[in-house]
Structure formats: structure tokens, C-alpha cells
Design an enzyme around this catalytic site. Sequence first.
Site, short mmCIF file in Angstrom:
data_model
loop_
_atom_site.label_atom_id
_atom_site.label_comp_id
_atom_site.label_asym_id
_atom_site.label_seq_id
_atom_site.Cartn_x
_atom_site.Cartn_y
_atom_site.Cartn_z
N TYR A 138 57.93 0.14 -32.17
CA TYR A 138 58.32 1.45 -32.71
C TYR A 138 57.24 1.88 -33.69
O TYR A 138 56.12 1.37 -33.65
CB TYR A 138 59.73 1.27 -33.34
N ARG A 191 55.28 17.14 -29.77
CA ARG A 191 55.18 16.76 -31.20
C ARG A 191 55.51 15.28 -31.31
O ARG A 191 56.61 14.90 -31.66
CB ARG A 191 56.15 17.64 -32.01
N ASP A 304 67.37 13.97 -32.06
CA ASP A 304 67.16 12.89 -33.02
C ASP A 304 66.37 13.37 -34.24
O ASP A 304 66.65 12.98 -35.38
CB ASP A 304 66.40 11.78 -32.29
N ASN A 446 55.71 10.15 -39.94
CA ASN A 446 55.22 9.00 -39.16
C ASN A 446 54.00 9.40 -38.36
O ASN A 446 53.82 10.57 -38.07
CB ASN A 446 56.32 8.56 -38.17
N ASN A 490 64.38 5.90 -41.68
CA ASN A 490 64.02 6.24 -40.31
C ASN A 490 65.28 6.41 -39.48
O ASN A 490 66.23 5.64 -39.62
CB ASN A 490 63.14 5.12 -39.72
N1 LIG Z 1 61.47 9.20 -40.73
C1 LIG Z 1 62.07 9.71 -39.68
O1 LIG Z 1 63.09 9.21 -39.20
C2 LIG Z 1 61.52 10.94 -39.05
C3 LIG Z 1 60.29 11.39 -39.38
N2 LIG Z 1 59.80 12.55 -38.81
C4 LIG Z 1 58.45 12.93 -39.15
O2 LIG Z 1 58.45 14.17 -39.83
C5 LIG Z 1 57.26 14.87 -39.54
C6 LIG Z 1 57.61 16.30 -39.21
O3 LIG Z 1 58.42 16.35 -38.07
P1 LIG Z 1 59.14 17.73 -37.67
O4 LIG Z 1 59.93 18.26 -38.77
O5 LIG Z 1 59.81 17.49 -36.38
O6 LIG Z 1 57.85 18.65 -37.43
P2 LIG Z 1 57.79 20.21 -37.40
O7 LIG Z 1 56.52 20.54 -36.73
O8 LIG Z 1 59.04 20.80 -36.90
O9 LIG Z 1 57.67 20.62 -38.97
C7 LIG Z 1 56.56 20.36 -39.75
C8 LIG Z 1 56.65 21.21 -40.99
O10 LIG Z 1 55.64 20.80 -41.89
C9 LIG Z 1 54.95 21.94 -42.35
N3 LIG Z 1 53.57 21.61 -42.68
C10 LIG Z 1 52.58 21.24 -41.86
N4 LIG Z 1 51.46 21.03 -42.55
C11 LIG Z 1 51.75 21.27 -43.85
C12 LIG Z 1 51.01 21.23 -45.06
N5 LIG Z 1 49.74 20.87 -45.06
N6 LIG Z 1 51.65 21.54 -46.19
C13 LIG Z 1 52.93 21.92 -46.19
N7 LIG Z 1 53.70 21.96 -45.08
C14 LIG Z 1 53.10 21.64 -43.92
C15 LIG Z 1 55.03 22.93 -41.20
O11 LIG Z 1 54.79 24.22 -41.73
P3 LIG Z 1 54.76 25.55 -40.83
O12 LIG Z 1 56.17 25.74 -40.42
O13 LIG Z 1 54.28 26.57 -41.78
O14 LIG Z 1 53.84 25.27 -39.70
C16 LIG Z 1 56.46 22.69 -40.74
O15 LIG Z 1 57.34 23.42 -41.54
C17 LIG Z 1 56.56 14.08 -38.43
O16 LIG Z 1 55.51 13.35 -38.98
C18 LIG Z 1 57.61 13.13 -37.92
O17 LIG Z 1 57.05 11.91 -37.50
C19 LIG Z 1 60.54 13.27 -37.93
C20 LIG Z 1 61.77 12.86 -37.56
C21 LIG Z 1 62.34 11.61 -38.06
C1 LIG Z 2 61.14 8.72 -36.18
C2 LIG Z 2 60.99 9.92 -35.38
O1 LIG Z 2 61.85 10.26 -34.60
C3 LIG Z 2 59.79 10.71 -35.52
O2 LIG Z 2 58.96 10.40 -36.36
O3 LIG Z 2 59.66 11.67 -34.77
MG LIG Z 3 61.16 11.69 -33.21
#
Ligand SMILES: NC(=O)C1=CN([C@@H]2O[C@H](COP(=O)(O)OP(=O)(O)OC[C@H]3O[C@@H](n4cnc5c(N)ncnc54)[C@H](OP(=O)(O)O)[C@@H]3O)[C@@H](O)[C@H]2O)C=CC1
Ligand SMILES: CC(=O)C(=O)O
Ligand SMILES: [Mg+2]
Length: 590
Positions: A138, A191, A304, A446, A490
Site C-alpha cells: 500500500y 488522480r 473512499d 500520499n 489513512n
Molecule cells: N490519508 C488518506 O487516507 C488520504 C489521502 N489523500 C491524499 O490527499 C491528497 C488530495 O487528494 P484529493 O482531495 O482527492 O485531491 P483533489 O485533487 O480533489 O484536491 C486537491 C486540492 O488541493 C489543492 N491544491 C493543490 N495544490 C495546492 C497548493 N500548492 N496549495 C494549496 N492547495 C493546493 C487543490 O486546489 P484547486 O482546487 O485550486 O486545484 C485542490 O483543492 C492526495 O495526495 C491523496 O493521496 C486522499 C484520500 C485519502
Molecule cells: C489513501 C488514499 O486513498 C489516497 O491517498 O488516495
Molecule cells: Mg485514494
Amino acid sequence: MESTLKELRPEREPVVDPKCTVAGGVEDAYGEDQATEEQVITPWTVSVASGYSLLRDPRYNKGLAFSEKERDAHYLRGLLPPTCITQELQEKKLMNNIRQYQVPLQRYMAMMELEERNERLFYKLLIDNVEELLPIVYTPTVGEACQKYGSIFRRPQGLFISLKEKGKILEVLKNWPERSIQVIVVTDGERILGLGDLGCQGMGIPVGKLALYTALGGIRPSACLPITIDVGTNNEKLLKDEFYIGLRQKRATGQEYSELLQEFMTAVKQNYGEKVLIQFEDFANHNAFELLAKYGTSHLVFNDDIQGTASVVLAGLVAAQKLVGGTLADQTFLFLGAGEAGTGIAELIALQISKETKGPLEEIRKKIWLVDSKGLIVSSRKESLQHFKKPWAHEHEPVGTLLDAVKAIKPTILIGSSGVGRTFTKEVIEAMASCNEKPIILSLSNPTSQSECTAEEAYGWSQGRAIFASGSPFDPVECNGKTFVPGQANNAYIFPGFGLGLVMSGAIRVHDDMLLAASEALAGQVMEENFEKGLIYPPFSNIRKISAHIAANVAAKAYDLGLATRLPRPQNLVKYAESCMYSPIYRNYR
Ligand SMILES: NC(=O)C1=CN([C@@H]2O[C@H](COP(=O)(O)OP(=O)(O)OC[C@H]3O[C@@H](n4cnc5c(N)ncnc54)[C@H](OP(=O)(O)O)[C@@H]3O)[C@@H](O)[C@H]2O)C=CC1
Ligand SMILES: CC(=O)C(=O)O
Ligand SMILES: [Mg+2]
């Protein structure tokens, strides 16, 4: 065939109802789950697997653990060296071998090879060594595996559905060897973690998530189906890579995209029924919210990244209240990143607070602030915002940077969900530490390279006062002579148990209250000894027990809401969840 099977099936009281959907999605025709470990079963493929083909069938292969009797009965003499060893010794040998590899990707490949060779041994290793192997199968290693998927590709895993299969998706589903599917994890690769568009190579994610469904949540491997939908990629590097495994074209969008997804969703329901759980994973947010809203009323769907992440973060924050004192309603929240994870978490926190305080959601949202790539989300930006950001556009003057937002909002909780590494700078953490005795800092992005800060930075820059957890794991950190153990925030804590709860209750829809129920169960599993170390999550080593509690709470909510179809409701849902879980212990063959 059926009459032969009946004769071969041992007569006994079933532990699990043979028609139970968990123990096989449909009837447990092969007696795989009903027989106890001491009882003998027949290793079926289409016919009885024996000899050379038995050794090459990962479901039934036991390698050197085949007994003398089995070697005689199944034409294995000469195909194996003389020694017979136990599963425990095999496990010990494999762990020794895996530990020899210094490069995590080599460990990943060794684990994937094991899964293809001997499925039960793979899961035994993963379950017994979960804290050591989770970072391999993972995040973070699975991220690197996806980036290099074309080069390391050996045997296909999961089902690939591309634009070429348009009009034929039902036929493609029928090519999959298993019929009794309970959980599908599907991505379109746009993504992948915080690594962006990896196209068809995103397949590593559904494969990895489903391995956790089995190891952490006890869903049987044969009931899991990883799927990648290939509509092209906008990743120029991959399009030029001679080893790229996907369609060499730009991503299909608009009608072409939605028609393919519509055909897919219809075919899944037609082929597997309405109780199959479809988990959307790592779609870009411009599709993710829409797919969830569109299919949430007709299918059993779960996103998720939006919902699982929300549930796990809420659990951590609820638990953290024990360390900081007060309740969630006393906190002020600031997010870096306002996409799937950020707005999903924000919405679930607001829902939880409104249930606790009976206050209106609109008022509660005002204590939750988000920063995106253009700065703080404020009302003057409302017109140009994507729909999922609009509820968070509060009255405030424009603020351009995260540091200025921390200074202006003075949050007690800072959450990174931006996908951009090292954005929680020294100044940002110091600003959090200057206005909070115990700042809560979560770097969710991540893999490790995208984490908003490291554990060392969070503890070091806050003089060891931060309550910290991250999406990908960090090792313990020494700071001012004290050892700090960072937690892992996570969604892997939630989705395996959440899915088990849905499947075991025969739920037909996901409801937000189930996400709250999952959070409550996870927070309830954080023990005093964990709090003493500053942890807001329990250790992953207890994950099967944790998953059983999550499953029970989710199933209970499904029954309460009238969304469960598996009747009657079992009396003790935790025990029932445990009894449904797949065990990787070898079976004896007659
Ligand atoms: N720990 C966990 O369980 C999980 C972790 N994640 C992680 O979270 C991260 C984001 O995922 P997700 O929400 O789906 O992605 P999205 O693409 O939906 O969202 C990313 C957001 O971050 C913003 N962003 C990007 N670059 C910057 C920056 N330099 N400064 C400020 N804001 C910024 C974007 O802004 P804008 O809208 O303006 O483009 C957007 O609002 C990934 O790395 C993913 O791996 C996700 C799910 C679960
Ligand atoms: C953990 C997860 O689902 C992600 O980073 O997208
Ligand atoms: Mg994911």
C-alpha cells in the site's frame, strides 16, 4: 456437477449460514468457508485440481506444505522436493527473503509474485506482519509501483475495461473467472494518490486496496474484483513511454466518458446484482463528486477518497479531544486542499458537530476554513468556485497564502489534503504552535513525497507539542530527548471494515450516518495506552478486531435505517462480523 459436490461436502453445522452473502456472495458451493480447519475439502477448479496444475493454482497451492498424504492423493510425488514444512516455517522463510531486499519496490514485486503463486501464504504474511508490509503493498510503495507499472508488469491483475470495450462491457465482466463478487474497487487512474494522472497504470491501487479488503477486513479474495477503466491519459510522459500498458490517447471526457461509465455501472448491477459494493478510488474530483451523486441512489457505491477519508479523519479528531480537552464544536479547522479529501472531511465534521450540538449546518460550517491553490476560500470567490467548495466560502477578506490564513484564522486543527509535499513550512507549524498548546496537525497527502510535512518537522518545529498523524507512515522521531510515535491517518482503517459491514448486512445503499458509525467505532478502539503515547489511532496490528467493530457499527446502522436486506439481524454483530472473516490458514485436501 452439483450432485457430486453435494456428496463431497462434509455434513456439519455451518458456522455461517451457507447462503450468507459474506461467506461467498452466494452459496459457499465449494465448502471453503464452512469446513473447519481440521476438516478436509476438495480443491476444485473446473475439475479437481491435481498434480502440476494444483501447484500452479494460487488459490490451492501450498508449496512445500503439502503433506505426504496430499502428495500421494494429488499426484504431486516428484513434483516437489521431499521435505514437508509448515505454513509458519514458509512464512518465516518468506519474511527473511523479503527483508533481504533493501529497495521497497523489490519487496512489492516479491509480494505480488507470492500472491500469484500462493494466495493463502500471501494473506498470512500480510495479516501477521501488517505494520511491516502495509507500506509495501500500500502507500507509499504502491505509488512507485503504479508509476513504474509498465516496466514491472508481468502478469495482468484485475480487469481492464477500456474505450475499446464500449458496447461489450457485460461480456468483459463475464470473462472474469469468479461469479460471486462482493466488492469492486474501480479507478480511472486520473488522480493516483498525490501523483496525478497515471492512466491505466493506476491498476496498482484497486489491486492494493482489495488486498487490504481481504487482509484487514476479511472479505474473501475470490469475492474481490479490481477494475481499471482506461479512457486514455493526459500524462505526456506515459504517452511517450514505450512500456506504457494503456490506451495511447488523451482522456475521453464529456458524453464519451459518461456513456462508458453508465454502461459499466449498468453491467455491474446486471452481472453481480445490487448488493455488490462499488468503491470509487482515485478519480479526479471533476468526476468523483458527480459519479457519487449520480449512482448513490441506484447502486451500492462508496467513494473512499471523499467518504472513507472523512470517516477516518473524523475518528482521529474525536479521539484527539481526549488529549486536548473539549469537544469538536470548540475547535477551529483549517484545510490546505479543498478537493475530495478536504471537502469530504469538512462536511462529515460539520455533520457530526450538528448531531452533537443540534445546531444548523450552515452555522457550524463557519468554523471550518479551506485553502485551495488560489488561497483562502472566501465569499468574494464564490461565483468562480466548483460546487463542492461553495459551502465553505465564508465572509472574510482575501488571503493568499497558507501562512497568512493560519495567522488570520488561528485554527486549532490544521489538515493537509493538497497532494503537494512540504507545504507545511517551518513558519506554518510555528504559527500553529504559537496559538495552540497542542496543535493538531494532519498531513494526509500520499505517498510520503507528497506529505505536507514529515513527522520530524511537525514535532521539531512545535517543540514536541504537536499531535501529528500522516497519510503515509513515518518512523518514530526523537525530539528533545523524547520519542514521538506518529499515527497514520489513512482510510485503510475504515474501508475494509466499512465494506464488511455493508456486505454482511446485505446493505443496498450507503448513508452518511454509516460513515459516522464507522468513525465512532474506530475512535472507540483507541486505548489508554495509545493516548499515553500521543496517538489518536489504534495500532494497525489490531486491525482485524478494529474492522469487526467498524463492520458491526455500520451493519447496525444499516439495519436501523432499513437499508439491510440480510434478515434476521444477527444478535451479536461483532461476533458475526468475526465469524464472516476469511482466514488464510491452509486447508487440508482429501
Ligand atoms: N490519508 C488518506 O487516507 C488520504 C489521502 N489523500 C491524499 O490527499 C491528497 C488530495 O487528494 P484529493 O482531495 O482527492 O485531491 P483533489 O485533487 O480533489 O484536491 C486537491 C486540492 O488541493 C489543492 N491544491 C493543490 N495544490 C495546492 C497548493 N500548492 N496549495 C494549496 N492547495 C493546493 C487543490 O486546489 P484547486 O482546487 O485550486 O486545484 C485542490 O483543492 C492526495 O495526495 C491523496 O493521496 C486522499 C484520500 C485519502
Ligand atoms: C489513501 C488514499 O486513498 C489516497 O491517498 O488516495
Ligand atoms: Mg485514494
